[in-house]
Design a protein around this motif. Structure first.
Motif, PDB file in Angstrom:
ATOM      1  N   ASP A  58      -8.529   4.181  -1.325  1.00  0.00           N
ATOM      2  CA  ASP A  58      -9.702   3.352  -1.577  1.00  0.00           C
ATOM      3  C   ASP A  58     -10.232   3.697  -2.983  1.00  0.00           C
ATOM      4  N   GLU A  59     -11.491   3.481  -3.220  1.00  0.00           N
ATOM      5  CA  GLU A  59     -12.018   3.620  -4.574  1.00  0.00           C
ATOM      6  C   GLU A  59     -12.281   5.061  -4.983  1.00  0.00           C
ATOM      7  N   ALA A  85      -8.110   1.260  -5.123  1.00  0.00           N
ATOM      8  CA  ALA A  85      -9.098   0.241  -5.474  1.00  0.00           C
ATOM      9  C   ALA A  85      -9.675   0.555  -6.851  1.00  0.00           C
ATOM     10  N   SER A 105      -5.702  -2.009  -7.508  1.00  0.00           N
ATOM     11  CA  SER A 105      -5.657  -3.243  -6.730  1.00  0.00           C
ATOM     12  C   SER A 105      -6.484  -3.051  -5.464  1.00  0.00           C
ATOM     13  N   ARG A 106      -7.670  -3.614  -5.450  1.00  0.00           N
ATOM     14  CA  ARG A 106      -8.547  -3.493  -4.283  1.00  0.00           C
ATOM     15  C   ARG A 106      -7.881  -4.112  -3.044  1.00  0.00           C
ATOM     16  N   GLU A 107      -7.239  -5.273  -3.229  1.00  0.00           N
ATOM     17  CA  GLU A 107      -6.609  -5.956  -2.095  1.00  0.00           C
ATOM     18  C   GLU A 107      -5.495  -5.100  -1.481  1.00  0.00           C
ATOM     19  N   ALA A 108      -4.644  -4.538  -2.318  1.00  0.00           N
ATOM     20  CA  ALA A 108      -3.568  -3.677  -1.810  1.00  0.00           C
ATOM     21  C   ALA A 108      -4.144  -2.453  -1.105  1.00  0.00           C
ATOM     22  N   GLU A 110      -6.911  -2.175   0.441  1.00  0.00           N
ATOM     23  CA  GLU A 110      -7.505  -2.557   1.723  1.00  0.00           C
ATOM     24  C   GLU A 110      -6.463  -2.918   2.770  1.00  0.00           C
ATOM     25  N   LYS A 111      -5.365  -3.536   2.354  1.00  0.00           N
ATOM     26  CA  LYS A 111      -4.432  -4.103   3.328  1.00  0.00           C
ATOM     27  C   LYS A 111      -3.229  -3.221   3.667  1.00  0.00           C
ATOM     28  N   ASN A 129       4.371  -5.612  -0.125  1.00  0.00           N
ATOM     29  CA  ASN A 129       4.385  -4.887   1.133  1.00  0.00           C
ATOM     30  C   ASN A 129       5.631  -5.373   1.868  1.00  0.00           C
ATOM     31  N   GLU A 134       3.576  -9.392   2.518  1.00  0.00           N
ATOM     32  CA  GLU A 134       2.476  -9.755   1.616  1.00  0.00           C
ATOM     33  C   GLU A 134       2.730  -9.217   0.208  1.00  0.00           C
ATOM     34  N   TYR A 136       0.466  -8.401  -3.653  1.00  0.00           N
ATOM     35  CA  TYR A 136      -0.848  -8.212  -4.251  1.00  0.00           C
ATOM     36  C   TYR A 136      -0.669  -7.991  -5.749  1.00  0.00           C
TER      37      TYR A 136
END
Length: 164
Positions: A58-59, A85, A105-108, A110-111, A129, A134, A136
């Protein structure tokens, strides 16, 4: 440059003490540092991470002190890149300085889940992924930083630039 490996998932605000405990800062051998990478905060990673694996967090990954030991330990452990993130700025620069790709990559972040197979195309700026199908995008890496990574880090890059 293509990177492929198994994901190891971390939360937000992973600091450099969590990556490498301060008691090892008097050591300089990268393999010895790698042997203690996340030993207190994630013993499973310390024991099981392998060549090519990818950290996903995460961040604010790498917050805390500005020690270069932390990215050195991660790279020497065999981790091919870190996706987060966001990164602490000094850690971000230290990672590139030692030749460790750091991708935002925030999306990566998170997912992607722990254990999933991930591949990265640094040239195209895409994280795949392989487990879910998916993809990103990540923040583009400037060309000079890509070259520094290709050369193995800042010191190797400067040596190459100087013709050594």
């Amino acid at each position: 440059m293509e990177i492929k490996g198994k994901a190891w998932k971390f939360e937000a605000n992973v600091d450099t003490d969590a990556i490498l405990p301060a008691c090892y800062l008097n050591r300089t051998d990268p393999q010895e540092l790698a042997a203690h990478c996340f030993e207190v905060t994630n013993p499973e990673f310390c024991a099981g991470a392998g060549q090519g694996d990818i950290i996903v967090a995460d961040e604010n990954f790498g917050c805390g002190s500005s020690r270069e030991h932390a990215p050195v330990a991660i790279k020497a452990k065999g981790v091919s890149c870190v996706i987060a993130a966001s990164f602490a700025r000094i850690f971000f620069r230290n990672g590139f300085n030692v030749g460790l790709p750091l991708l935002e990559s925030r999306e990566a972040a998170e997912k992607i889940e722990e254990g999933q197979l991930i591949s990265v195309d640094l040239g195209k700026g895409v994280i795949y992924n392989e487990t879910t199908g998916e993809s990103y995008l990540f923040e583009p890496i400037p060309e000079n930083m890509k070259q520094m990574l290709a050369d193995g880090g800042l010191m190797e890059h400067l040596s190459k630039q100087a013709g050594h």
